[in-house]
Design an enzyme around this catalytic site. Structure first.
Site, PDB file in Angstrom:
ATOM      1  N   SER A  78       2.311  38.517 -36.257  1.00  0.00           N
ATOM      2  CA  SER A  78       1.988  37.647 -35.602  1.00  0.00           C
ATOM      3  C   SER A  78       0.200  37.723 -35.222  1.00  0.00           C
ATOM      4  CB  SER A  78       2.409  36.979 -34.324  1.00  0.00           C
ATOM      5  OG  SER A  78       1.997  35.831 -33.850  1.00  0.00           O
ATOM      6  N   THR A  79      -0.206  37.741 -34.201  1.00  0.00           N
ATOM      7  CA  THR A  79      -1.547  37.865 -33.535  1.00  0.00           C
ATOM      8  C   THR A  79      -2.123  39.174 -34.172  1.00  0.00           C
ATOM      9  OG1 THR A  79      -1.037  36.645 -31.313  1.00  0.00           O
ATOM     10  CG2 THR A  79      -3.085  37.911 -31.717  1.00  0.00           C
TER      11      THR A  79
ATOM     12  N   HIS B  37       2.976  34.022 -38.478  1.00  0.00           N
ATOM     13  CA  HIS B  37       2.623  32.866 -37.529  1.00  0.00           C
ATOM     14  C   HIS B  37       1.227  32.452 -37.840  1.00  0.00           C
ATOM     15  CE1 HIS B  37       5.582  35.009 -34.348  1.00  0.00           C
ATOM     16  NE2 HIS B  37       6.063  34.376 -35.435  1.00  0.00           N
TER      17      HIS B  37
ATOM     18  N   MET C 197       2.162  38.940 -30.185  1.00  0.00           N
ATOM     19  CA  MET C 197       2.734  38.641 -28.803  1.00  0.00           C
ATOM     20  C   MET C 197       4.066  38.251 -28.858  1.00  0.00           C
ATOM     21  SD  MET C 197       0.964  36.278 -26.010  1.00  0.00           S
ATOM     22  CE  MET C 197       1.278  36.325 -24.298  1.00  0.00           C
TER      23      MET C 197
ATOM     24  N   ASP D  50       9.241  37.964 -31.127  1.00  0.00           N
ATOM     25  CA  ASP D  50       9.815  37.352 -32.476  1.00  0.00           C
ATOM     26  C   ASP D  50       9.967  38.502 -33.427  1.00  0.00           C
ATOM     27  OD1 ASP D  50      10.753  35.465 -34.215  1.00  0.00           O
ATOM     28  OD2 ASP D  50       8.689  35.081 -35.153  1.00  0.00           O
TER      29      ASP D  50
END
Length: 370
Positions: free
Chosen positions: A190-191, A216, A309, A312
């Protein structure tokens, strides 16, 4: 983790007064955020940033004078500040991420300002605790792909690029090892994951076992990201579509706003990419992929969870490990946001941790054992 009793100080940089006002008002509506300054171009932002000392900056990519990418390359080595790009659908967003921005959000379509502000607010909160790793320059292009899918490039050597930047040698091919035809690799991020995943992928050979990737990412960007990975890495990388069959030398990226799952049919493995409910708060979701791998995959498999973050992918990776998978987590030191890999490690889903630069080597050593 950002202190709950401390507001996140944000600086908004955009050449449009309408965009600056909309973003500032939207972020200020959050009890966790305070916009402390706005700027209309890079020169103005550079003059203000060390005075106001924001915790996070939002930055437009296309601005008059110096663009956002060149500004980042100058700013981040001096002021290592978490920056979130606010951009229209533009391939240059990935150049800015490679320069050190931690995340991005697409500028809203008419009538979707509230949805945009919700997403940007979440990203600002995530970025407040991010670790900034300035990366001047653009990654070295890979050698051309072979004509047939899944086949290694002849010679496996990177082409030279303009300038004095040295070309990276291609990783050695794994070769004709039938056991590796029956291995599947899943990776979720993700991030900070766009560049962290690239750091892993560009160190893997052209004949790597089939890979599935969930990152993401907003709608409209996954095709461009797949194209970028395909250009910079040795294996074939493309945005997945339902029915795609997995094989060596191919990596499939989950399309934005769809859940990608693996489907077994005898000894063949394909993917389904379907709309549906969010899983663990995301669509695409790392958990959705990893849970399907734990359930469907009957051959050897590996799972990798990277910077991001939240949690997930953590529960799905645990299920994969319980089903016999080899599992790797990104370490704290190299993660932009040590959230997803931390949760996975804490619940026992991760067998071994490594930096984004070392994960490929860890995976390849395990593949040599198989």
């Amino acid at each position: 983790m950002w202190p709950s009793n401390k507001k996140i100080r944000v600086m908004v940089v955009d050449d449009s007064i309408l965009a600056r006002t909309m973003i500032s008002n939207g972020l200020n509506a959050s009890p966790h955020i305070e916009v402390v300054a706005t700027s209309f171009n890079a020169k103005d932002a550079r003059a203000k940033v060390e005075q106001v000392k924001p915790d996070v900056m939002t930055l437009d990519v296309e601005m008059p004078g110096m663009n956002g990418i060149d500004f980042l390359k100058q700013l981040l080595p001096v002021v290592p500040l978490p920056v979130i790009l606010v951009s229209s659908l533009d391939l240059r967003v990935f150049d800015a991420l490679s320069a050190g921005a931690v995340d991005f959000v697409r500028k809203p379509e008419p009538g979707k300002n509230e949805e945009f502000i919700r997403g940007l607010t979440q990203k600002v909160i995530a970025a407040a605790g991010a670790k900034v790793r300035p990366r001047p320059g653009i990654p070295t292009p890979a050698a051309p792909k072979a004509a047939s899918a899944g086949t290694a490039p002849a010679g496996g050597v990177r082409l030279p690029i303009t300038g004095n930047k040295p070309a990276l040698p291609a990783p050695p091919l794994l070769g004709n090892r039938p056991s590796l035809d029956n291995v599947i690799i899943g990776l979720g991020a993700s991030t900070g994951g766009t560049e962290a995943t690239l750091e892993v992928m560009k160190r893997l050979p052209a004949d790597i076992p089939g890979m599935l990737i969930v990152q993401h990412m907003p709608v409209g960007f996954t095709q461009m990201y797949a194209d970028r990975l395909n250009r910079l890495c040795h294996m074939e990388v493309r945005e997945a579509k339902s029915g795609d069959e997995l094989h060596r030398g191919l990596a499939l990226l989950a399309p934005a706003d769809f859940q990608m799952r693996i489907v077994r049919s005898g000894s063949r493995y394909t993917v389904s990419c379907l709309p549906g409910d969010k899983v663990s708060g995301h669509r695409p979701s790392v958990d959705a992929l990893f849970f399907s791998m734990a359930e469907q995959v009957k051959c050897k498999m590996a799972g990798i969870i990277m910077t991001g973050m939240g949690r997930d992918g953590a529960d799905g990776l645990l299920k994969m490990r319980q089903a016999g998978a080899y599992t790797i987590g990104q370490d704290k030191e190299s993660s932009v946001v040590y959230g997803m890999p931390m949760v996975a490690y804490n619940i026992g889903a991760v067998q071994i941790q490594g930096s984004c630069e070392d994960i490929a080597g860890i995976l390849l050593r395990q593949l040599q054992k198989w």
